[in-house]
Design a protein around this motif. Structure first.
Motif, PDB file in Angstrom:
ATOM      1  N   ASP A 119      -9.530  12.522   0.595  1.00  0.00           N
ATOM      2  CA  ASP A 119      -8.500  11.479   0.549  1.00  0.00           C
ATOM      3  C   ASP A 119      -9.155  10.119   0.724  1.00  0.00           C
ATOM      4  O   ASP A 119     -10.046   9.951   1.566  1.00  0.00           O
ATOM      5  N   VAL A 120      -8.679   9.158  -0.054  1.00  0.00           N
ATOM      6  CA  VAL A 120      -9.347   7.856  -0.095  1.00  0.00           C
ATOM      7  C   VAL A 120      -8.323   6.726  -0.105  1.00  0.00           C
ATOM      8  O   VAL A 120      -7.147   6.926  -0.402  1.00  0.00           O
ATOM      9  N   LEU A 121      -8.802   5.542   0.210  1.00  0.00           N
ATOM     10  CA  LEU A 121      -8.039   4.311   0.009  1.00  0.00           C
ATOM     11  C   LEU A 121      -8.520   3.702  -1.298  1.00  0.00           C
ATOM     12  O   LEU A 121      -9.724   3.465  -1.475  1.00  0.00           O
ATOM     13  N   ALA A 122      -7.583   3.477  -2.217  1.00  0.00           N
ATOM     14  CA  ALA A 122      -7.937   2.924  -3.534  1.00  0.00           C
ATOM     15  C   ALA A 122      -7.121   1.662  -3.795  1.00  0.00           C
ATOM     16  O   ALA A 122      -5.987   1.530  -3.336  1.00  0.00           O
ATOM     17  N   MET A 123      -7.707   0.749  -4.551  1.00  0.00           N
ATOM     18  CA  MET A 123      -7.040  -0.527  -4.841  1.00  0.00           C
ATOM     19  C   MET A 123      -7.374  -0.980  -6.258  1.00  0.00           C
ATOM     20  O   MET A 123      -8.441  -0.663  -6.786  1.00  0.00           O
ATOM     21  N   ARG A 124      -6.457  -1.723  -6.856  1.00  0.00           N
ATOM     22  CA  ARG A 124      -6.701  -2.288  -8.181  1.00  0.00           C
ATOM     23  C   ARG A 124      -7.802  -3.353  -8.098  1.00  0.00           C
ATOM     24  O   ARG A 124      -7.767  -4.215  -7.207  1.00  0.00           O
ATOM     25  N   PRO A 125      -8.786  -3.308  -8.976  1.00  0.00           N
ATOM     26  CA  PRO A 125      -9.895  -4.278  -8.908  1.00  0.00           C
ATOM     27  C   PRO A 125      -9.450  -5.733  -8.990  1.00  0.00           C
ATOM     28  O   PRO A 125     -10.061  -6.609  -8.372  1.00  0.00           O
ATOM     29  N   ASP A 126      -8.376  -6.018  -9.744  1.00  0.00           N
ATOM     30  CA  ASP A 126      -7.925  -7.404  -9.835  1.00  0.00           C
ATOM     31  C   ASP A 126      -7.442  -7.904  -8.479  1.00  0.00           C
ATOM     32  O   ASP A 126      -7.609  -9.082  -8.140  1.00  0.00           O
ATOM     33  N   VAL A 127      -6.869  -6.990  -7.677  1.00  0.00           N
ATOM     34  CA  VAL A 127      -6.407  -7.379  -6.338  1.00  0.00           C
ATOM     35  C   VAL A 127      -7.597  -7.633  -5.423  1.00  0.00           C
ATOM     36  O   VAL A 127      -7.564  -8.545  -4.581  1.00  0.00           O
ATOM     37  N   LEU A 128      -8.661  -6.855  -5.578  1.00  0.00           N
ATOM     38  CA  LEU A 128      -9.863  -7.087  -4.772  1.00  0.00           C
ATOM     39  C   LEU A 128     -10.389  -8.503  -4.986  1.00  0.00           C
ATOM     40  O   LEU A 128     -10.832  -9.154  -4.041  1.00  0.00           O
ATOM     41  N   GLN A 129     -10.335  -8.971  -6.204  1.00  0.00           N
ATOM     42  CA  GLN A 129     -10.812 -10.317  -6.495  1.00  0.00           C
ATOM     43  C   GLN A 129      -9.875 -11.388  -5.940  1.00  0.00           C
ATOM     44  O   GLN A 129     -10.328 -12.419  -5.443  1.00  0.00           O
ATOM     45  N   GLN A 130      -8.553 -11.120  -6.001  1.00  0.00           N
ATOM     46  CA  GLN A 130      -7.567 -12.109  -5.580  1.00  0.00           C
ATOM     47  C   GLN A 130      -7.342 -12.120  -4.071  1.00  0.00           C
ATOM     48  O   GLN A 130      -7.037 -13.167  -3.492  1.00  0.00           O
ATOM     49  N   ARG A 131      -7.492 -10.945  -3.428  1.00  0.00           N
ATOM     50  CA  ARG A 131      -7.126 -10.817  -2.011  1.00  0.00           C
ATOM     51  C   ARG A 131      -8.250 -10.194  -1.180  1.00  0.00           C
ATOM     52  O   ARG A 131      -8.041  -9.202  -0.469  1.00  0.00           O
ATOM     53  N   ALA A 135      -2.245  -1.173  -3.836  1.00  0.00           N
ATOM     54  CA  ALA A 135      -3.220  -0.217  -3.317  1.00  0.00           C
ATOM     55  C   ALA A 135      -2.483   1.059  -2.919  1.00  0.00           C
ATOM     56  O   ALA A 135      -1.245   1.088  -2.869  1.00  0.00           O
ATOM     57  N   ALA A 136      -3.255   2.106  -2.637  1.00  0.00           N
ATOM     58  CA  ALA A 136      -2.614   3.372  -2.275  1.00  0.00           C
ATOM     59  C   ALA A 136      -3.589   4.274  -1.538  1.00  0.00           C
ATOM     60  O   ALA A 136      -4.814   4.133  -1.659  1.00  0.00           O
ATOM     61  N   GLN A 137      -3.027   5.187  -0.784  1.00  0.00           N
ATOM     62  CA  GLN A 137      -3.784   6.282  -0.192  1.00  0.00           C
ATOM     63  C   GLN A 137      -3.599   7.483  -1.120  1.00  0.00           C
ATOM     64  O   GLN A 137      -2.489   7.969  -1.299  1.00  0.00           O
ATOM     65  N   VAL A 192       0.854  -1.189   0.000  1.00  0.00           N
ATOM     66  CA  VAL A 192       0.000   0.000   0.000  1.00  0.00           C
ATOM     67  C   VAL A 192       0.889   1.239   0.000  1.00  0.00           C
ATOM     68  O   VAL A 192       1.600   1.499   0.968  1.00  0.00           O
ATOM     69  N   GLY A 193       0.843   2.008  -1.078  1.00  0.00           N
ATOM     70  CA  GLY A 193       1.696   3.180  -1.199  1.00  0.00           C
ATOM     71  C   GLY A 193       1.075   4.412  -0.586  1.00  0.00           C
ATOM     72  O   GLY A 193      -0.149   4.579  -0.568  1.00  0.00           O
ATOM     73  N   SER A 194       1.943   5.303  -0.079  1.00  0.00           N
ATOM     74  CA  SER A 194       1.446   6.517   0.573  1.00  0.00           C
ATOM     75  C   SER A 194       2.563   7.535   0.709  1.00  0.00           C
ATOM     76  O   SER A 194       3.718   7.179   0.926  1.00  0.00           O
ATOM     77  N   ILE A 195       2.195   8.804   0.594  1.00  0.00           N
ATOM     78  CA  ILE A 195       3.100   9.870   0.998  1.00  0.00           C
ATOM     79  C   ILE A 195       2.861  10.168   2.472  1.00  0.00           C
ATOM     80  O   ILE A 195       1.950   9.618   3.092  1.00  0.00           O
ATOM     81  N   VAL A 196       3.681  11.037   3.039  1.00  0.00           N
ATOM     82  CA  VAL A 196       3.469  11.497   4.415  1.00  0.00           C
ATOM     83  C   VAL A 196       2.398  12.583   4.392  1.00  0.00           C
ATOM     84  O   VAL A 196       2.549  13.606   3.711  1.00  0.00           O
ATOM     85  N   PHE A 197       1.310  12.351   5.097  1.00  0.00           N
ATOM     86  CA  PHE A 197       0.212  13.315   5.209  1.00  0.00           C
ATOM     87  C   PHE A 197      -0.615  12.900   6.413  1.00  0.00           C
ATOM     88  O   PHE A 197      -0.835  11.710   6.636  1.00  0.00           O
TER      89      PHE A 197
END
Length: 332
Positions: free
Chosen positions: A220-232, A92-94, A45-50
């Protein structure tokens, strides 16, 4: 400044001196989170400092995340986060809502899982004392992170005050370097956020414009790739639960959690509460309200995309009907 990670895939550093504090706060948790069931690469899960993103890292410090299953990755800019998502180095990322919309418009499929915060003054244009009105920025140099929230806020300010983007000189900066570049490059203004806005105020800059003038524009949101949602799906559910758990524990025991958050936020523990000024931090119940079909976030994303296309921050619009996925939110 927080130390840079030596590698995108490096394990997070340990903090032995904080182990007792971790145990103390972890004991507040109502139940242990699910552990990884089989060996597999961690979900990154990627993120900057905020400030609004800090609860992910607090969850790591409190050992609410199994590092074999979920790994927060700190990066220097949102542009770097989006690039890493695009090439498969992150799952995924913030991100801000505009970054999520931009990614989809560029062909990077992302699903929005949770609202982390709503900016109500936390995102700001800071200016030198001689700049009293936005109109004074005509022909002046403004630091802004391109392709990110800063560009959206700058565009909104210029539009509201009758200025065109080509009437100012944009200087590229990353959010975490905004205060230093403002001084080093002798900029007239810079688009920034906390804690850097406070640092600039201490150096004499003043608040020229902020997100209170654009309610609902910066989310600001938490977002994820749809293929990962299916796999994990289990890992995804654990991640979302851990974010809300960490936030709850911080609200219940801020004196204990603040020292864990302060180093990354570049403030003293006693100042941690202040960096959340200007941010609404919606709980699970509020998330369900914000993310309901046709609700505030869905409407905001559509308005935001239209604005970004008009301001030439996006080349084209993309369908947003499937943007939001609330299956992984805890029950309200």
């Amino acid at each position: 400044m927080p130390p840079a990670r030596t590698s995108l895939f490096a394990a997070p550093p340990a903090h032995p001196s904080q182990s007792g504090r971790r145990r103390m706060v972890t004991a507040l948790a109502l139940a242990p989170l699910a552990a990884c069931q089989a060996p597999r690469p961690p979900l990154r899960v990627g993120s900057i400092v905020f400030p609004g993103y800090e609860f992910l890292f607090l969850a790591r410090e409190l050992e609410l995340l199994d590092p074999r299953e979920l790994r927060p990755i700190e990066m220097s800019s949102s542009v770097d986060v989006l690039r890493a998502l695009a090439v498969g180095q992150l799952e995924a990322a913030q991100l801000t809502l505009d970054e999520t919309v931009s990614a989809r418009a560029e062909g990077l499929a992302l699903s929005l899982l949770a609202v982390l915060d709503v900016s109500a003054g936390a995102d700001v244009v800071m200016a030198r004392p001689a700049i009293r009105r936005p109109e004074d920025l005509r022909g002046r140099r403004i630091g802004v992170e391109q392709g990110a929230t800063g560009a959206v806020l700058l565009g909104a300010m210029l539009h509201a005050h009758g200025l065109r983007v080509d009437e100012v000189i944009k200087v590229p900066v990353s959010l975490n370097s905004s205060a230093d570049v403002f001084e080093r490059e002798h900029l007239d203004a810079v688009v920034t956020a906390e804690p850097w806005a406070t640092q600039l105020a201490e150096r004499g800059a003043h608040r020229l414009y902020d997100s209170r003038a654009t309610p609902g524009l910066i989310v600001d949101v938490l977002a994820m790739r749809p293929d990962v949602l299916q796999q994990r799906p289990d890992s995804t559910r654990t991640l979302v639960a851990a974010l809300f758990r960490a936030r709850e524990l911080h609200q219940r025991a801020p004196a204990v959690t603040a020292p864990l958050m302060a180093p990354r936020l570049q403030v003293r523990p006693a100042e941690v509460a202040k960096v959340f000024d200007g941010l609404e931090l919606p709980n699970v119940t509020r998330n369900h309200e914000l993310l309901k079909p046709g609700g505030v976030v869905q409407q905001g994303a559509e308005r935001l995309q239209t604005f970004m296309v008009e301001q030439r921050l996006l080349r084209r619009a993309a369908p947003l009907a499937d943007l939001i996925d609330t299956r992984f939110l805890p029950a309200a």
